[in-house]
Design a protein around this motif. Structure first.
Motif, PDB file in Angstrom:
ATOM      1  N   GLY A  84       0.764  -1.238   0.000  1.00  0.00           N
ATOM      2  CA  GLY A  84       0.000   0.000   0.000  1.00  0.00           C
ATOM      3  C   GLY A  84       0.792   1.283   0.000  1.00  0.00           C
ATOM      4  N   ILE A  85       2.105   1.221   0.201  1.00  0.00           N
ATOM      5  CA  ILE A  85       2.941   2.420   0.120  1.00  0.00           C
ATOM      6  C   ILE A  85       3.344   2.571  -1.343  1.00  0.00           C
ATOM      7  N   THR A  86       2.579   3.343  -2.088  1.00  0.00           N
ATOM      8  CA  THR A  86       2.803   3.424  -3.529  1.00  0.00           C
ATOM      9  C   THR A  86       3.493   4.712  -3.975  1.00  0.00           C
ATOM     10  N   ASP A  87       3.709   5.653  -3.060  1.00  0.00           N
ATOM     11  CA  ASP A  87       4.451   6.869  -3.392  1.00  0.00           C
ATOM     12  C   ASP A  87       5.422   7.168  -2.257  1.00  0.00           C
ATOM     13  N   TRP A  88       6.350   8.098  -2.517  1.00  0.00           N
ATOM     14  CA  TRP A  88       7.258   8.490  -1.435  1.00  0.00           C
ATOM     15  C   TRP A  88       6.436   9.148  -0.330  1.00  0.00           C
ATOM     16  N   ILE A  89       6.721   8.772   0.886  1.00  0.00           N
ATOM     17  CA  ILE A  89       5.904   9.203   2.006  1.00  0.00           C
ATOM     18  C   ILE A  89       6.090  10.699   2.245  1.00  0.00           C
ATOM     19  N   GLY A  90       4.980  11.420   2.152  1.00  0.00           N
ATOM     20  CA  GLY A  90       4.986  12.879   2.218  1.00  0.00           C
ATOM     21  C   GLY A  90       4.431  13.505   0.961  1.00  0.00           C
ATOM     22  N   ALA A  91       4.386  12.733  -0.132  1.00  0.00           N
ATOM     23  CA  ALA A  91       3.812  13.240  -1.377  1.00  0.00           C
ATOM     24  C   ALA A  91       2.312  13.464  -1.195  1.00  0.00           C
ATOM     25  N   LYS A  92       1.798  14.517  -1.816  1.00  0.00           N
ATOM     26  CA  LYS A  92       0.374  14.828  -1.700  1.00  0.00           C
ATOM     27  C   LYS A  92      -0.441  14.006  -2.685  1.00  0.00           C
ATOM     28  N   SER A  93      -1.684  13.745  -2.298  1.00  0.00           N
ATOM     29  CA  SER A  93      -2.578  12.967  -3.139  1.00  0.00           C
ATOM     30  C   SER A  93      -3.972  13.573  -3.088  1.00  0.00           C
ATOM     31  N   GLY A  94      -4.866  13.061  -3.945  1.00  0.00           N
ATOM     32  CA  GLY A  94      -6.226  13.605  -3.985  1.00  0.00           C
ATOM     33  C   GLY A  94      -6.223  15.094  -4.317  1.00  0.00           C
ATOM     34  N   VAL A  95      -7.209  15.823  -3.803  1.00  0.00           N
ATOM     35  CA  VAL A  95      -7.317  17.249  -4.116  1.00  0.00           C
ATOM     36  C   VAL A  95      -6.143  18.049  -3.550  1.00  0.00           C
ATOM     37  N   ALA A  96      -5.451  17.524  -2.523  1.00  0.00           N
ATOM     38  CA  ALA A  96      -4.287  18.215  -1.963  1.00  0.00           C
ATOM     39  C   ALA A  96      -3.170  18.335  -2.992  1.00  0.00           C
ATOM     40  N   TRP A  97      -3.193  17.484  -3.996  1.00  0.00           N
ATOM     41  CA  TRP A  97      -2.187  17.533  -5.062  1.00  0.00           C
ATOM     42  C   TRP A  97      -2.203  18.895  -5.755  1.00  0.00           C
ATOM     43  N   ARG A  98      -3.359  19.503  -5.870  1.00  0.00           N
ATOM     44  CA  ARG A  98      -3.460  20.792  -6.558  1.00  0.00           C
ATOM     45  C   ARG A  98      -2.693  21.892  -5.833  1.00  0.00           C
ATOM     46  N   THR A  99      -2.511  21.760  -4.509  1.00  0.00           N
ATOM     47  CA  THR A  99      -1.836  22.822  -3.758  1.00  0.00           C
ATOM     48  C   THR A  99      -0.359  22.917  -4.105  1.00  0.00           C
ATOM     49  N   ASN A 100       0.162  21.949  -4.831  1.00  0.00           N
ATOM     50  CA  ASN A 100       1.552  22.016  -5.298  1.00  0.00           C
ATOM     51  C   ASN A 100       1.691  22.853  -6.568  1.00  0.00           C
ATOM     52  N   GLY A 101       0.605  23.500  -6.961  1.00  0.00           N
ATOM     53  CA  GLY A 101       0.631  24.236  -8.215  1.00  0.00           C
ATOM     54  C   GLY A 101       0.537  23.320  -9.415  1.00  0.00           C
ATOM     55  N   LYS A 102       0.009  22.130  -9.191  1.00  0.00           N
ATOM     56  CA  LYS A 102      -0.091  21.142 -10.262  1.00  0.00           C
ATOM     57  C   LYS A 102      -1.388  21.308 -11.030  1.00  0.00           C
ATOM     58  N   ASN A 103      -1.332  20.969 -12.295  1.00  0.00           N
ATOM     59  CA  ASN A 103      -2.510  20.974 -13.158  1.00  0.00           C
ATOM     60  C   ASN A 103      -2.450  19.686 -13.968  1.00  0.00           C
ATOM     61  N   SER A 104      -3.079  18.634 -13.467  1.00  0.00           N
ATOM     62  CA  SER A 104      -2.947  17.298 -14.043  1.00  0.00           C
ATOM     63  C   SER A 104      -4.314  16.708 -14.359  1.00  0.00           C
ATOM     64  N   LYS A 105      -4.324  15.797 -15.297  1.00  0.00           N
ATOM     65  CA  LYS A 105      -5.579  15.154 -15.675  1.00  0.00           C
ATOM     66  C   LYS A 105      -6.159  14.323 -14.532  1.00  0.00           C
ATOM     67  N   LEU A 106      -5.278  13.817 -13.678  1.00  0.00           N
ATOM     68  CA  LEU A 106      -5.714  12.932 -12.598  1.00  0.00           C
ATOM     69  C   LEU A 106      -5.328  13.481 -11.227  1.00  0.00           C
ATOM     70  N   LEU A 107      -6.088  13.087 -10.243  1.00  0.00           N
ATOM     71  CA  LEU A 107      -5.720  13.302  -8.845  1.00  0.00           C
ATOM     72  C   LEU A 107      -5.065  12.012  -8.351  1.00  0.00           C
ATOM     73  N   PRO A 108      -3.811  12.076  -7.896  1.00  0.00           N
ATOM     74  CA  PRO A 108      -3.122  10.851  -7.481  1.00  0.00           C
ATOM     75  C   PRO A 108      -3.869  10.113  -6.377  1.00  0.00           C
ATOM     76  N   ALA A 109      -3.755   8.808  -6.388  1.00  0.00           N
ATOM     77  CA  ALA A 109      -4.432   7.968  -5.395  1.00  0.00           C
ATOM     78  C   ALA A 109      -3.834   8.168  -4.009  1.00  0.00           C
ATOM     79  N   ASP A 110      -4.652   7.947  -3.002  1.00  0.00           N
ATOM     80  CA  ASP A 110      -4.152   7.942  -1.633  1.00  0.00           C
ATOM     81  C   ASP A 110      -3.272   6.705  -1.440  1.00  0.00           C
ATOM     82  N   TYR A 111      -2.457   6.713  -0.378  1.00  0.00           N
ATOM     83  CA  TYR A 111      -1.542   5.594  -0.146  1.00  0.00           C
ATOM     84  C   TYR A 111      -1.249   5.473   1.346  1.00  0.00           C
ATOM     85  N   VAL A 112      -0.673   4.374   1.750  1.00  0.00           N
ATOM     86  CA  VAL A 112      -0.302   4.124   3.147  1.00  0.00           C
ATOM     87  C   VAL A 112       0.924   4.968   3.482  1.00  0.00           C
TER      88      VAL A 112
END
Length: 533
Positions: free
Chosen positions: A101-129
């Protein structure tokens, strides 16, 4: 502290092991190898082409090369992920990333929080452990349960307080905490609450190696499991003036190319190994490996010690510090292509005198757990290391059945990687992209550089592999990314053009600056220079 339920599980596992008896043939093993020591050396962000022995003509790594030349080189060795935390969790659990379940580096943002990085992406990254699951019996816990003294030094990045190395089976923890980069840099004083500053200007990699060597000496009369996890060669990239000059002059002698980058699908990517700062950082790590190997020899423990060397993901060719090139493989850290997941993968079991020098069977970081147990004569735990298999038969010139390997990264890499899942079977590799549900199929035997996509030529193979991938992901309840309704395509095109028009030229200028004879990062060279010349 290990929680109560985990403690109970380990207690009964130990009882079961004590009554399980020896495996077939164990009674004939030499006494000194009944409980061999284990030294596991894990580099951070080191690419498959970042060693002399794997093809670099620029970096110099004589000590790591020693492990390769005296052990077995797995030429198709993979990290379990294209980024750090998931890969490290797979080593500790014996599971692929989608399962633990740890699918990204721990601390990376996911879901709608991803947008706060100034990102503009087709997808919202999945949540992870966000921490190593407590329900797992880690490799360190199993070694400890079988009489080993366990030691950890360096980068952990598998959870915050309560999920540190000492909470997952390590008796000693030097420098391991929730942060994944070397806070304060590579020269003391650093900012690591788990690593005391002793000598101003001390090199971090050498300090971690010295702590490991000290542990080995103190534990020489009992079986030990030492996990040396370098922060190197993660950014910020830093080195001494002397090492910078050595490699700047070497680049000059080889011939400095006019351009060092080209545009990949998302970001510019480095195409040449000529960064003298990074080369110095690699060499310092290699020097540190030498300290450990020399101590092992001085203690007379070489013949009864397993030595393993690998990295947690591909070299950073794009994004972050744009440090190295993984060519001829495509991509690098964060990417779904081979440059993002293929790794140096060396295992030395010195009593196996007739071991193969090279093995071309595809292997992964999840395999270390059962392999170490097997070589240490500890009963395997397939219910724990569910995706890993013991590679001991390959070291003994035996064979293993063909199998599928899986990767799951439903995130965007800071380095240009796209949300994707991967299956590798035999010579075939299929990448499924979550943005548009398309598949790419490559024949890695004919096209290891992944330049020729062949799904249209082999539709049945593509369909079979995609179905197998989906079946696996469903079986472990893998999380998928979701469409972002706020995605702005016009803005995305402009952002991409800015990377071509602004970022790329800036990177080329920075590369030339690093190679300039007048280069000086600051007065004390990142803290390495503590006296006036």
């Amino acid at each position: 502290m290990v929680n109560k339920n985990k403690g109970i599980v380990l207690y009964f596992l130990l009882i079961a092991i004590s009554f399980s008896g020896c495996k077939e043939g164990e009674g004939e093993a030499k006494t000194e190898n009944a409980k061999p020591n284990v030294i596991f050396i894990l580099a951070d962000d080191l690419g498959i082409k970042d060693l002399s022995c794997t093809g670099s003509k620029f970096y110099e790594t004589p000590n790591i090369d020693r492990i390769a030349s005296t052990g077995t080189v797995f030429t198709q060795g993979y990290a379990a992920s294209q980024v750090c935390s998931p890969s490290r969790a797979s080593i500790m659990t014996g599971k692929f990333t989608a399962r633990h379940g740890i699918t990204d580096w721990i601390g990376a943002k996911s879901g709608v929080a991803w947008r706060t990085n100034g990102k503009n992406s087709k997808l919202l990254p999945a949540d992870y452990v966000h921490r190593l699951p407590g329900r797992d019996s880690t490799l360190a816990e199993m070694m400890k349960a079988n009489g080993y003294t366990t030691f950890f030094a360096g980068k952990w990045h598998l959870g915050d307080e309560g999920s540190y190395p000492e909470d997952h089976g390590f008796d000693i923890n030097i420098g391991g905490w929730d942060v994944g980069s070397p806070k304060g840099g590579y020269f003391s004083p650093w900012k690591n609450p788990r690593l005391e500053n002793k000598v101003k200007g001390e090199n971090l990699s050498k300090r971690l190696a010295a702590e490991t060597a000290s542990f080995m000496e103190q534990s020489k009369d009992q079986p030990f499991f030492a996990f040396l996890s370098f922060y190197a060669v993660h950014g910020p990239i830093q080195t001494t003036r002397e090492k910078w000059k050595k490699y700047r002059d070497k680049a000059d002698a080889i011939g400095i190319q006019e351009s060092g980058y080209e545009m990949e699908r998302v970001l510019p990517i480095r195409t040449v190994q000529d960064n003298p700062i990074y080369a110095g950082l690699v060499e310092s790590m290699d020097d540190a490996v030498g300290l450990v190997l020399d101590k092992l020899a001085a203690l007379g423990l070489e013949e009864n010690t397993i030595v393993i060397f690998t990295s947690d993901n591909g070299g950073v060719a794009s994004g972050d510090a744009f440090s190295t090139s993984n060519r001829p493989l495509r991509g690098g850290k964060g990417y779904q292509w081979e440059g993002g997941i293929r790794e140096p993968f060396f295992i030395k079991a010195p009593w196996l005198k007739d071991s193969r020098k090279t093995v071309d069977y595809p292997v992964t970081g999840a395999d270390f757990y059962p392999t170490i147990l097997d070589l240490a004569n500890i009963r395997l735990l397939p219910e724990q290391h569910a995706d890993g298999i013991s590679l001991a038969p390959l070291l003994k010139n035996e064979s293993l059945n063909e199998r599928s390997l899986f990767w799951h990264y439903p995130h965007y890499g800071n380095q240009g990687g796209e949300p994707a899942s991967i299956i590798r079977r035999s010579v075939w590799k299929l990448i499924h992209y979550w943005e548009d549900d398309r598949n790419e199929l490559y024949n890695l035997e004919k096209d290891p550089e992944e330049q020729v996509e062949v799904s249209a030529d082999y539709p049945e193979i593509a369909t079979q592999m995609y179905d197998e991938l989906e079946t696996y992901l469903n079986s472990v309840n893998a999380k998928r990314p979701e469409k972002d309704p706020a995605y702005d395509e016009t803005l995305a095109k402009q952002m991409h053009q800015d990377k071509i028009d602004k970022l790329w030229p800036r990177l080329e200028a920075q590369r030339k600056r690093f190679l300039s004879q007048e280069f000086e990062p600051n007065a004390d060279w990142w803290g390495s220079k503590i006296t006036e010349d």
